[in-house]
Scaffold this motif. Sequence first.
Motif, PDB file in Angstrom:
ATOM      1  N   VAL A 139       0.471  -0.995   0.247  1.00  0.00           N
ATOM      2  CA  VAL A 139       0.115  -0.092  -0.069  1.00  0.00           C
ATOM      3  C   VAL A 139       0.763   0.888  -0.234  1.00  0.00           C
ATOM      4  N   PRO A 140       1.895   1.149   0.947  1.00  0.00           N
ATOM      5  CA  PRO A 140       2.787   2.564   0.565  1.00  0.00           C
ATOM      6  C   PRO A 140       3.299   2.695  -0.915  1.00  0.00           C
ATOM      7  N   LEU A 141       3.225   1.565  -0.813  1.00  0.00           N
ATOM      8  CA  LEU A 141       4.607   1.684  -2.243  1.00  0.00           C
ATOM      9  C   LEU A 141       3.981   2.197  -3.692  1.00  0.00           C
ATOM     10  N   VAL A 142       2.932   1.788  -3.875  1.00  0.00           N
ATOM     11  CA  VAL A 142       1.239   2.155  -4.146  1.00  0.00           C
ATOM     12  C   VAL A 142       1.352   3.839  -4.534  1.00  0.00           C
ATOM     13  N   ALA A 143       1.016   3.832  -3.405  1.00  0.00           N
ATOM     14  CA  ALA A 143       1.574   5.381  -2.748  1.00  0.00           C
ATOM     15  C   ALA A 143       2.190   6.189  -3.625  1.00  0.00           C
ATOM     16  N   LYS A 144       3.373   5.716  -3.541  1.00  0.00           N
ATOM     17  CA  LYS A 144       4.532   7.022  -3.944  1.00  0.00           C
ATOM     18  C   LYS A 144       4.205   6.567  -5.218  1.00  0.00           C
ATOM     19  N   LEU A 145       3.828   5.219  -6.147  1.00  0.00           N
ATOM     20  CA  LEU A 145       3.602   5.191  -7.731  1.00  0.00           C
ATOM     21  C   LEU A 145       2.521   6.510  -8.059  1.00  0.00           C
ATOM     22  N   LYS A 146       1.252   6.291  -7.166  1.00  0.00           N
ATOM     23  CA  LYS A 146       0.584   7.689  -7.614  1.00  0.00           C
ATOM     24  C   LYS A 146       0.634   8.414  -7.960  1.00  0.00           C
ATOM     25  N   THR A 147       2.792   8.877  -6.854  1.00  0.00           N
ATOM     26  CA  THR A 147       2.794  10.569  -6.916  1.00  0.00           C
ATOM     27  C   THR A 147       3.778  11.083  -7.743  1.00  0.00           C
ATOM     28  N   PHE A 148       4.146   9.342  -8.592  1.00  0.00           N
ATOM     29  CA  PHE A 148       5.345   9.773  -9.599  1.00  0.00           C
ATOM     30  C   PHE A 148       3.968   9.494 -10.738  1.00  0.00           C
ATOM     31  N   TYR A 149       2.918   8.988 -10.659  1.00  0.00           N
ATOM     32  CA  TYR A 149       2.270   9.620 -11.850  1.00  0.00           C
ATOM     33  C   TYR A 149       1.752  10.587 -11.686  1.00  0.00           C
ATOM     34  N   GLU A 150       1.350  11.772 -10.574  1.00  0.00           N
ATOM     35  CA  GLU A 150       0.034  12.773 -10.581  1.00  0.00           C
ATOM     36  C   GLU A 150       1.754  13.989 -10.832  1.00  0.00           C
ATOM     37  N   PHE A 151       2.819  13.305 -10.646  1.00  0.00           N
ATOM     38  CA  PHE A 151       4.172  14.623 -11.189  1.00  0.00           C
ATOM     39  C   PHE A 151       3.606  14.803 -12.424  1.00  0.00           C
ATOM     40  N   SER A 152       3.674  12.981 -13.594  1.00  0.00           N
ATOM     41  CA  SER A 152       3.813  13.501 -15.328  1.00  0.00           C
ATOM     42  C   SER A 152       2.648  14.311 -15.159  1.00  0.00           C
ATOM     43  N   GLN A 153       1.658  14.409 -14.900  1.00  0.00           N
ATOM     44  CA  GLN A 153       0.773  15.446 -15.482  1.00  0.00           C
ATOM     45  C   GLN A 153       1.406  16.569 -14.277  1.00  0.00           C
ATOM     46  N   LYS A 154       2.281  17.077 -13.515  1.00  0.00           N
ATOM     47  CA  LYS A 154       2.859  18.629 -13.448  1.00  0.00           C
ATOM     48  C   LYS A 154       3.250  18.131 -14.930  1.00  0.00           C
ATOM     49  N   LEU A 155       4.182  17.946 -15.033  1.00  0.00           N
ATOM     50  CA  LEU A 155       5.296  17.826 -16.473  1.00  0.00           C
ATOM     51  C   LEU A 155       4.678  18.369 -17.124  1.00  0.00           C
ATOM     52  N   GLU A 156       3.588  17.514 -17.351  1.00  0.00           N
ATOM     53  CA  GLU A 156       2.865  17.980 -18.737  1.00  0.00           C
ATOM     54  C   GLU A 156       2.474  19.419 -18.815  1.00  0.00           C
ATOM     55  N   SER A 157       1.823  19.171 -17.388  1.00  0.00           N
ATOM     56  CA  SER A 157       1.599  21.324 -17.547  1.00  0.00           C
ATOM     57  C   SER A 157       2.747  22.262 -18.122  1.00  0.00           C
ATOM     58  N   SER A 158       3.261  21.945 -16.833  1.00  0.00           N
ATOM     59  CA  SER A 158       4.905  22.730 -17.459  1.00  0.00           C
ATOM     60  C   SER A 158       4.882  22.904 -19.218  1.00  0.00           C
ATOM     61  N   LEU A 159       5.467  21.713 -19.372  1.00  0.00           N
ATOM     62  CA  LEU A 159       5.826  21.677 -21.114  1.00  0.00           C
ATOM     63  C   LEU A 159       4.624  22.517 -21.881  1.00  0.00           C
ATOM     64  N   ARG A 160       3.709  21.950 -21.679  1.00  0.00           N
ATOM     65  CA  ARG A 160       2.716  23.183 -22.443  1.00  0.00           C
ATOM     66  C   ARG A 160       2.973  24.533 -21.915  1.00  0.00           C
ATOM     67  N   CYS A 161       3.513  25.321 -20.238  1.00  0.00           N
ATOM     68  CA  CYS A 161       3.377  26.111 -20.374  1.00  0.00           C
ATOM     69  C   CYS A 161       4.732  26.625 -20.931  1.00  0.00           C
ATOM     70  N   LEU A 162       5.740  25.972 -21.214  1.00  0.00           N
ATOM     71  CA  LEU A 162       6.959  26.639 -22.422  1.00  0.00           C
ATOM     72  C   LEU A 162       6.688  26.286 -23.991  1.00  0.00           C
ATOM     73  N   LEU A 163       5.832  25.484 -24.132  1.00  0.00           N
ATOM     74  CA  LEU A 163       5.623  25.716 -25.511  1.00  0.00           C
ATOM     75  C   LEU A 163       5.016  26.491 -25.843  1.00  0.00           C
ATOM     76  N   ASP A 164       3.917  27.014 -25.442  1.00  0.00           N
ATOM     77  CA  ASP A 164       3.306  28.230 -25.604  1.00  0.00           C
ATOM     78  C   ASP A 164       3.964  29.614 -25.608  1.00  0.00           C
TER      79      ASP A 164
END
Length: 303
Positions: free
Chosen positions: A84-109
Amino acid sequence: MGNLIKVLTRDIDNNGGNFFLDFENAQPSQSETAVWEKVNQVLTEARVILDDLQAYRGAGEEIRQAIQSPGVEGVQEKAWSAVVPLVAKLKTFYEFSQKLESSLRCLLDVLTTSASTPTQHLEQKQALARQFAHIMHFTLRFDELKMTNPAIQNDFSYYRRTISRMRINNLSADAGNEVNNELANRMSLFYASATPMLKTLSDATSKFVSDNPDVPIENTTDCLSTMASVCKVMLETPEYRSRFASEETVLFCLRVMVGVIILYDHVHPAGAFVKTSNIDVHDVPREMPPSVNSDQSTPTQFL
Protein backbone atom coordinates in the motif's frame (compact mmCIF):
# COMPACT_ATOMS: atom_id res chain seq x y z
CA MET A 1 32.32 16.31 -43.85
CA GLY A 2 30.25 19.33 -44.66
CA ASN A 3 29.62 22.44 -42.66
CA LEU A 4 29.55 21.63 -38.94
CA ILE A 5 26.78 24.12 -38.34
CA LYS A 6 24.53 22.20 -40.75
CA VAL A 7 25.28 18.76 -39.37
CA LEU A 8 21.94 18.24 -37.72
CA THR A 9 19.46 20.79 -39.01
CA ARG A 10 18.87 21.79 -42.58
CA ASP A 11 18.62 25.57 -42.69
CA ILE A 12 15.69 26.01 -40.31
CA ASP A 13 16.66 29.65 -40.19
CA ASN A 14 19.80 31.53 -41.11
CA ASN A 15 21.72 30.69 -37.95
CA GLY A 16 19.93 27.59 -36.71
CA GLY A 17 21.69 26.00 -33.75
CA ASN A 18 24.92 27.98 -34.00
CA PHE A 19 25.00 29.53 -30.54
CA PHE A 20 25.86 28.55 -26.98
CA LEU A 21 22.86 27.68 -24.83
CA ASP A 22 23.90 27.94 -21.20
CA PHE A 23 22.38 24.80 -19.69
CA GLU A 24 24.35 25.33 -16.48
CA ASN A 25 23.74 28.94 -15.48
CA ALA A 26 21.07 30.67 -17.63
CA GLN A 27 18.88 32.93 -15.47
CA PRO A 28 15.44 34.32 -16.36
CA SER A 29 14.93 37.82 -17.65
CA GLN A 30 12.05 39.89 -16.32
CA SER A 31 9.79 38.76 -19.18
CA GLU A 32 10.55 35.10 -18.44
CA THR A 33 10.19 35.23 -14.68
CA ALA A 34 6.48 34.34 -14.33
CA VAL A 35 6.73 31.18 -16.44
CA TRP A 36 10.16 30.32 -15.05
CA GLU A 37 8.95 30.40 -11.44
CA LYS A 38 5.96 28.22 -12.22
CA VAL A 39 8.06 25.62 -14.01
CA ASN A 40 10.82 25.81 -11.41
CA GLN A 41 8.45 24.59 -8.71
CA VAL A 42 7.86 21.44 -10.73
CA LEU A 43 11.54 20.93 -11.49
CA THR A 44 12.36 21.28 -7.79
CA GLU A 45 9.92 18.47 -7.06
CA ALA A 46 11.48 16.46 -9.88
CA ARG A 47 14.66 16.05 -7.82
CA VAL A 48 12.64 14.42 -5.04
CA ILE A 49 10.80 12.19 -7.53
CA LEU A 50 14.07 10.87 -8.96
CA ASP A 51 15.48 10.25 -5.49
CA ASP A 52 12.34 8.33 -4.47
CA LEU A 53 12.32 6.31 -7.67
CA GLN A 54 16.00 5.46 -7.34
CA ALA A 55 15.38 4.28 -3.77
CA TYR A 56 12.31 2.20 -4.73
CA ARG A 57 12.95 -1.41 -3.73
CA GLY A 58 9.53 -3.02 -3.97
CA ALA A 59 7.77 -5.69 -1.90
CA GLY A 60 8.89 -8.72 -3.87
CA GLU A 61 9.62 -10.95 -0.87
CA GLU A 62 6.33 -10.17 0.89
CA ILE A 63 4.38 -10.76 -2.34
CA ARG A 64 6.18 -14.06 -2.96
CA GLN A 65 5.31 -15.30 0.51
CA ALA A 66 1.70 -14.18 0.11
CA ILE A 67 1.37 -16.09 -3.17
CA GLN A 68 2.92 -19.21 -1.61
CA SER A 69 0.64 -19.03 1.46
CA PRO A 70 -2.77 -17.87 0.16
CA GLY A 71 -4.62 -19.14 3.22
CA VAL A 72 -2.43 -17.57 5.89
CA GLU A 73 -4.10 -14.33 6.91
CA GLY A 74 -1.06 -12.89 8.64
CA VAL A 75 1.12 -13.33 5.56
CA GLN A 76 -1.54 -11.72 3.38
CA GLU A 77 -1.83 -8.74 5.70
CA LYS A 78 1.94 -8.32 5.78
CA ALA A 79 2.11 -8.22 1.98
CA TRP A 80 -0.79 -5.78 1.76
CA SER A 81 0.76 -3.51 4.38
CA ALA A 82 4.02 -3.51 2.40
CA VAL A 83 2.42 -2.80 -0.95
CA VAL A 84 0.00 0.00 0.00
CA PRO A 85 2.65 2.66 0.82
CA LEU A 86 4.59 1.68 -2.30
CA VAL A 87 1.52 2.19 -4.45
CA ALA A 88 1.07 5.58 -2.79
CA LYS A 89 4.55 6.43 -4.11
CA LEU A 90 3.58 5.20 -7.57
CA LYS A 91 0.53 7.44 -7.35
CA THR A 92 2.81 10.39 -6.58
CA PHE A 93 4.95 9.59 -9.62
CA TYR A 94 1.88 9.40 -11.84
CA GLU A 95 0.46 12.67 -10.55
CA PHE A 96 3.83 14.31 -11.10
CA SER A 97 3.69 13.30 -14.76
CA GLN A 98 0.60 15.47 -15.08
CA LYS A 99 2.42 18.41 -13.50
CA LEU A 100 5.31 17.89 -15.91
CA GLU A 101 2.89 17.83 -18.83
CA SER A 102 1.45 21.17 -17.71
CA SER A 103 4.94 22.67 -17.42
CA LEU A 104 5.84 21.50 -20.91
CA ARG A 105 2.78 23.18 -22.33
CA CYS A 106 3.66 26.42 -20.53
CA LEU A 107 7.09 26.41 -22.13
CA LEU A 108 5.77 25.51 -25.58
CA ASP A 109 3.32 28.42 -25.34
CA VAL A 110 6.29 30.78 -25.07
CA LEU A 111 8.85 29.07 -27.29
CA THR A 112 6.62 28.43 -30.31
CA THR A 113 5.01 31.82 -30.91
CA SER A 114 5.34 33.25 -34.40
CA ALA A 115 6.89 36.48 -33.12
CA SER A 116 10.43 35.05 -33.48
CA THR A 117 12.27 32.23 -35.20
CA PRO A 118 13.06 29.05 -33.23
CA THR A 119 16.70 30.11 -32.90
CA GLN A 120 15.71 33.55 -31.63
CA HIS A 121 13.35 32.03 -29.06
CA LEU A 122 15.97 29.62 -27.70
CA GLU A 123 18.81 32.13 -27.78
CA GLN A 124 16.87 35.03 -26.26
CA LYS A 125 14.90 32.96 -23.71
CA GLN A 126 17.74 30.79 -22.51
CA ALA A 127 16.36 30.30 -18.99
CA LEU A 128 13.15 28.80 -20.39
CA ALA A 129 15.08 26.78 -22.96
CA ARG A 130 17.19 25.48 -20.10
CA GLN A 131 14.04 24.43 -18.23
CA PHE A 132 12.74 22.70 -21.35
CA ALA A 133 16.04 20.81 -21.49
CA HIS A 134 15.77 19.88 -17.81
CA ILE A 135 12.31 18.45 -18.41
CA MET A 136 13.67 16.28 -21.24
CA HIS A 137 16.62 15.19 -19.12
CA PHE A 138 14.38 14.28 -16.19
CA THR A 139 12.03 12.37 -18.49
CA LEU A 140 14.72 10.12 -19.91
CA ARG A 141 16.29 9.60 -16.49
CA PHE A 142 12.92 8.68 -14.95
CA ASP A 143 12.14 6.20 -17.70
CA GLU A 144 15.63 4.71 -17.46
CA LEU A 145 15.10 4.02 -13.76
CA LYS A 146 11.60 2.68 -14.34
CA MET A 147 12.69 0.27 -17.08
CA THR A 148 15.36 -1.25 -14.84
CA ASN A 149 13.05 -1.78 -11.87
CA PRO A 150 10.53 -4.59 -12.49
CA ALA A 151 9.29 -4.28 -8.91
CA ILE A 152 7.20 -1.26 -9.94
CA GLN A 153 4.86 -3.21 -12.19
CA ASN A 154 4.97 -6.32 -9.99
CA ASP A 155 3.88 -4.33 -6.94
CA PHE A 156 1.12 -2.58 -8.81
CA SER A 157 -0.14 -5.81 -10.41
CA TYR A 158 -0.35 -7.43 -6.99
CA TYR A 159 -2.18 -4.40 -5.65
CA ARG A 160 -4.77 -4.57 -8.43
CA ARG A 161 -5.28 -8.32 -8.02
CA THR A 162 -5.80 -7.86 -4.31
CA ILE A 163 -8.25 -5.01 -4.90
CA SER A 164 -10.25 -7.23 -7.28
CA ARG A 165 -10.27 -10.11 -4.79
CA MET A 166 -11.45 -7.80 -2.01
CA ARG A 167 -14.26 -6.57 -4.24
CA ILE A 168 -15.35 -10.12 -5.06
CA ASN A 169 -15.43 -10.87 -1.35
CA ASN A 170 -17.53 -7.74 -0.75
CA LEU A 171 -14.79 -6.05 1.21
CA SER A 172 -14.23 -2.31 1.07
CA ALA A 173 -11.38 -2.21 -1.41
CA ASP A 174 -10.81 1.51 -1.29
CA ALA A 175 -11.29 2.21 2.38
CA GLY A 176 -8.13 3.63 3.88
CA ASN A 177 -6.26 3.43 0.57
CA GLU A 178 -5.01 6.33 -1.52
CA VAL A 179 -5.70 4.71 -4.91
CA ASN A 180 -9.26 3.92 -5.90
CA ASN A 181 -10.21 1.73 -8.83
CA GLU A 182 -10.65 4.56 -11.34
CA LEU A 183 -7.25 6.03 -10.56
CA ALA A 184 -5.71 2.56 -10.58
CA ASN A 185 -6.94 2.09 -14.15
CA ARG A 186 -5.23 5.30 -15.28
CA MET A 187 -2.04 4.41 -13.44
CA SER A 188 -2.06 0.97 -15.01
CA LEU A 189 -2.05 2.50 -18.49
CA PHE A 190 0.75 4.84 -17.44
CA TYR A 191 3.05 2.13 -16.08
CA ALA A 192 2.24 -0.30 -18.89
CA SER A 193 4.40 1.85 -21.16
CA ALA A 194 8.11 1.05 -21.24
CA THR A 195 8.78 4.80 -21.15
CA PRO A 196 5.75 6.28 -19.37
CA MET A 197 7.11 9.79 -18.82
CA LEU A 198 8.30 10.16 -22.40
CA LYS A 199 4.96 8.91 -23.69
CA THR A 200 3.22 11.50 -21.49
CA LEU A 201 5.31 14.32 -22.96
CA SER A 202 4.94 13.01 -26.51
CA ASP A 203 1.16 12.89 -26.15
CA ALA A 204 1.18 16.33 -24.51
CA THR A 205 3.20 17.83 -27.36
CA SER A 206 0.88 16.32 -29.96
CA LYS A 207 -2.12 17.60 -28.03
CA PHE A 208 -0.54 21.05 -27.80
CA VAL A 209 -0.31 21.12 -31.60
CA SER A 210 -3.90 19.96 -32.09
CA ASP A 211 -5.25 22.33 -29.42
CA ASN A 212 -3.55 25.34 -31.03
CA PRO A 213 -4.51 25.31 -34.72
CA ASP A 214 -3.59 29.00 -34.97
CA VAL A 215 0.04 28.07 -34.23
CA PRO A 216 1.62 26.42 -37.30
CA ILE A 217 2.89 22.94 -36.54
CA GLU A 218 6.27 24.01 -37.94
CA ASN A 219 6.67 26.37 -34.98
CA THR A 220 6.73 23.36 -32.66
CA THR A 221 8.72 20.95 -34.82
CA ASP A 222 11.28 23.62 -35.70
CA CYS A 223 11.70 24.46 -32.02
CA LEU A 224 12.44 20.79 -31.30
CA SER A 225 14.82 20.32 -34.21
CA THR A 226 16.65 23.54 -33.37
CA MET A 227 17.10 22.38 -29.78
CA ALA A 228 18.55 19.13 -31.10
CA SER A 229 20.89 21.12 -33.33
CA VAL A 230 21.99 23.33 -30.46
CA CYS A 231 22.91 20.28 -28.38
CA LYS A 232 24.85 18.64 -31.17
CA VAL A 233 26.72 21.76 -32.21
CA MET A 234 27.74 22.45 -28.62
CA LEU A 235 28.99 18.88 -28.24
CA GLU A 236 31.06 19.01 -31.43
CA THR A 237 32.36 22.59 -31.31
CA PRO A 238 35.48 22.83 -29.10
CA GLU A 239 34.86 26.52 -28.41
CA TYR A 240 31.44 25.74 -26.94
CA ARG A 241 32.42 22.43 -25.31
CA SER A 242 35.23 24.15 -23.42
CA ARG A 243 32.70 26.44 -21.77
CA PHE A 244 31.04 23.56 -19.92
CA ALA A 245 31.90 23.85 -16.25
CA SER A 246 31.23 20.14 -15.75
CA GLU A 247 31.80 17.14 -17.99
CA GLU A 248 28.38 15.94 -16.87
CA THR A 249 26.92 18.59 -19.16
CA VAL A 250 27.96 16.35 -22.05
CA LEU A 251 25.65 13.58 -20.87
CA PHE A 252 22.95 16.16 -20.21
CA CYS A 253 23.19 17.44 -23.81
CA LEU A 254 23.05 13.93 -25.21
CA ARG A 255 19.94 13.05 -23.22
CA VAL A 256 18.21 16.29 -24.19
CA MET A 257 19.05 15.76 -27.85
CA VAL A 258 17.60 12.24 -27.82
CA GLY A 259 14.46 13.43 -26.04
CA VAL A 260 13.67 16.26 -28.45
CA ILE A 261 14.31 14.03 -31.47
CA ILE A 262 11.76 11.54 -30.12
CA LEU A 263 9.26 14.35 -29.52
CA TYR A 264 9.87 15.61 -33.04
CA ASP A 265 9.25 12.12 -34.42
CA HIS A 266 5.90 11.95 -32.62
CA VAL A 267 4.71 15.42 -33.59
CA HIS A 268 5.89 15.84 -37.17
CA PRO A 269 3.49 14.25 -39.69
CA ALA A 270 6.36 12.53 -41.52
CA GLY A 271 8.48 11.83 -38.46
CA ALA A 272 12.20 12.33 -37.90
CA PHE A 273 13.46 9.50 -40.09
CA VAL A 274 12.66 10.75 -43.57
CA LYS A 275 14.98 12.59 -45.95
CA THR A 276 12.93 15.77 -45.75
CA SER A 277 13.20 15.90 -41.95
CA ASN A 278 14.88 18.92 -40.37
CA ILE A 279 16.86 16.43 -38.31
CA ASP A 280 19.62 14.39 -39.91
CA VAL A 281 19.43 11.38 -37.61
CA HIS A 282 22.32 9.68 -39.42
CA ASP A 283 24.65 12.32 -38.04
CA VAL A 284 23.53 12.06 -34.43
CA PRO A 285 26.32 10.84 -32.08
CA ARG A 286 26.07 7.10 -31.43
CA GLU A 287 28.77 6.81 -28.80
CA MET A 288 29.06 8.25 -25.32
CA PRO A 289 32.13 10.43 -24.88
CA PRO A 290 34.79 8.31 -23.09
CA SER A 291 35.00 10.71 -20.16
CA VAL A 292 31.32 10.29 -19.32
CA ASN A 293 29.98 7.19 -17.58
CA SER A 294 26.29 6.69 -18.36
CA ASP A 295 25.85 4.65 -15.17
CA GLN A 296 26.61 7.60 -12.95
CA SER A 297 23.80 8.97 -10.87
CA THR A 298 22.33 12.20 -12.08
CA PRO A 299 24.29 15.19 -10.76
CA THR A 300 22.47 17.71 -8.57
CA GLN A 301 22.55 20.55 -11.07
CA PHE A 302 20.80 18.31 -13.62
CA LEU A 303 18.07 17.08 -11.28
